[in-house]
Design an enzyme around this catalytic site. Sequence first.
Site, PDB file in Angstrom:
ATOM      1  CG  HIS A 154      -1.906   0.980   1.406  1.00  0.00           C
ATOM      2  ND1 HIS A 154      -1.654   2.277   1.797  1.00  0.00           N
ATOM      3  CD2 HIS A 154      -3.235   0.906   1.221  1.00  0.00           C
ATOM      4  CE1 HIS A 154      -2.790   2.950   1.848  1.00  0.00           C
ATOM      5  NE2 HIS A 154      -3.774   2.142   1.501  1.00  0.00           N
ATOM      6  CG  ASP A 184       0.607  -2.635   6.276  1.00  0.00           C
ATOM      7  OD1 ASP A 184      -0.369  -2.819   7.016  1.00  0.00           O
ATOM      8  OD2 ASP A 184       0.557  -1.944   5.238  1.00  0.00           O
ATOM      9  CD  GLN A 241      -6.793  -4.690   3.925  1.00  0.00           C
ATOM     10  OE1 GLN A 241      -7.739  -5.443   4.146  1.00  0.00           O
ATOM     11  NE2 GLN A 241      -6.971  -3.415   3.670  1.00  0.00           N
ATOM     12  CE  LYS A 273      -7.151  -0.331   5.998  1.00  0.00           C
ATOM     13  NZ  LYS A 273      -8.036   0.117   4.925  1.00  0.00           N
ATOM     14  CB  CYS A 287      -3.690   3.194  -1.609  1.00  0.00           C
ATOM     15  SG  CYS A 287      -4.884   4.462  -1.261  1.00  0.00           S
TER      16      CYS A 287
END
Length: 405
Positions: free
Chosen positions: A123, A200, A203, A226, A363
Site C-alpha cells: 500500500h 503491515d 489487512q 479495518k 492505493c
Amino acid sequence: MFDTDLIKTDFPILDRKVNGCPLVYLDNAATTQKPRQVMDASRHYYEALNSNIHRGTHSLARSATATFEKARITIASHLRAAATEEVIFTSGTTDGINLVANVLALSGTIQAGDEILISTLEHHSNIVPWQMLCQRTGAVLKVIPCLDDGTLDQAAFKTLLSPRTNLLALTWVSNAFGTIIPVREMTAAAKAVGALVLIDAAQAAPHLPIDVQTLGADFLVLSGHKVYATTGIGVLWGKASVLNGLPPWRGGGEMIKDVTFARTTYNELPFKFEAGTPNIEGAIALAAAFDYINELGLARIHEWECHLAGLAVQGLKDIDGLRLYGPQDHSGIVSFGIEGLHHYDLGTLLDQMGVAVRTGHHCCQPLMARFGITGTTRASFALYNSETDVEAFVAAVHKTVTMLR
Ligand code: PLP
C-alpha cells in the site's frame, strides 16, 4: 457455518437501503462496518467516563484512565505481546509506519547506503514513508518483485537480502489482491541478515490471528477501522528492547518525565511515543472490537470469508474476458477486471443496485503498473457477509456486463 443473519443484527447500517436496494457492503478492505458492541463502548465512554487521562485526580479521570489502560491490556493480549507497554496507540497504520520511519532516521539506525526492502504489493503507506526516509538519509529502497499470480518472488527476495538490508517492511495481506504473504518465513530470513522487520497488518488483523512473539518481527502496525473499530485509532506494536533504544518522534505532553527550559527527560514505554491527548474512545472501541471478533473466532471468520470469496469466483468465472488478480484461495478478497469494461463504470452501476465494491488502484499504483492496469474492481468480504450477499453481487455484475456490452 456462520449465522450471518444473527451477526447482521449487530450492524445497524446493514439494514439500510442504498439506491432503493438492500445494501450489500463488500468494501470491507477499505473500512469495516461497526457492531453495536463497539458503538456501545464508544457511547459508554462519552456518556459515563469522558475525561482526560493519566493526569487527573478526580473520579472521572481515574475511571477513564483505567478503562483506556484496560483497553491496552486487551489489545496486548490479542496480539500476544510479551508486555503491555509494547502497545503504542497511533491514529492508524499510516501513522504507525511514519512513526517508525521517523524514529529510525532520528536515531541514526538507517544511514546512507543502507537498504530498505519492501514489496511490489505494498500500500502507498508502506512505500512513501520509506521513500521519504531514503531521501532524508541516503538509504536505498529495494523492491521484492511480484509474480504473475500475485504472490511475491521468493527467489528474488533471497537475492535482494544482504547484510546491507537494514529493514524489511512488508504487508501481511495484500489489500489489492488478497495475497497472504509468508511473513514468518520472510521475517526469519531478514533477521538472519540482521535486518529490522516491520509488518503491515492492516489487512491481516481482521482475518488472521496475530502472535507477535512467534512472528519474530520488530514492529507491527494496524488500523482500528479495518477491524470493526472506529477511525482515528491504530496500534504500533514494537519489541520493548527495540522501542527502548529509539528516541521519541513527537514531543509534547504525556511523553515527558520532566521538563525544564534547559532540557527534557522522556517518559517510559508506551508513553514516550504517545505525545498529547490520545484517542481515548478509539482505544476503548478497538478493545471492544477485538473482544467481538474473538467471540466469533478468527479462524472461523477467515474460513467463512474464504468460502464467500470462493463462491464469488465461481459465480464470475464464466464472464467473457474476466481476469482475476491474486491467488483466490487466500483470503476474502476478489480482485478482478473485465475486458472492455472500465472498473469505474462497473463500480458505479453496481452501486445503483446497492452493491458497494471498491474500484481503482487501491492505493497500490506501483502494483497496478506491474500488471499494466489502472485499477481493478475489488469485492472484500467480512464476517457479516452472507451467501445472499454473494448472490446479489454476482447477479449485479452479470447484469452490468450485459448492459455495458
Ligand atoms: N496498509 C494496508 C495493507 C492497507 O490496506 C491500508 C489501508 O487500506 C493501509 C496500510 C493504510 O491504512 P490507514 O489508512 O488506516 O492508515
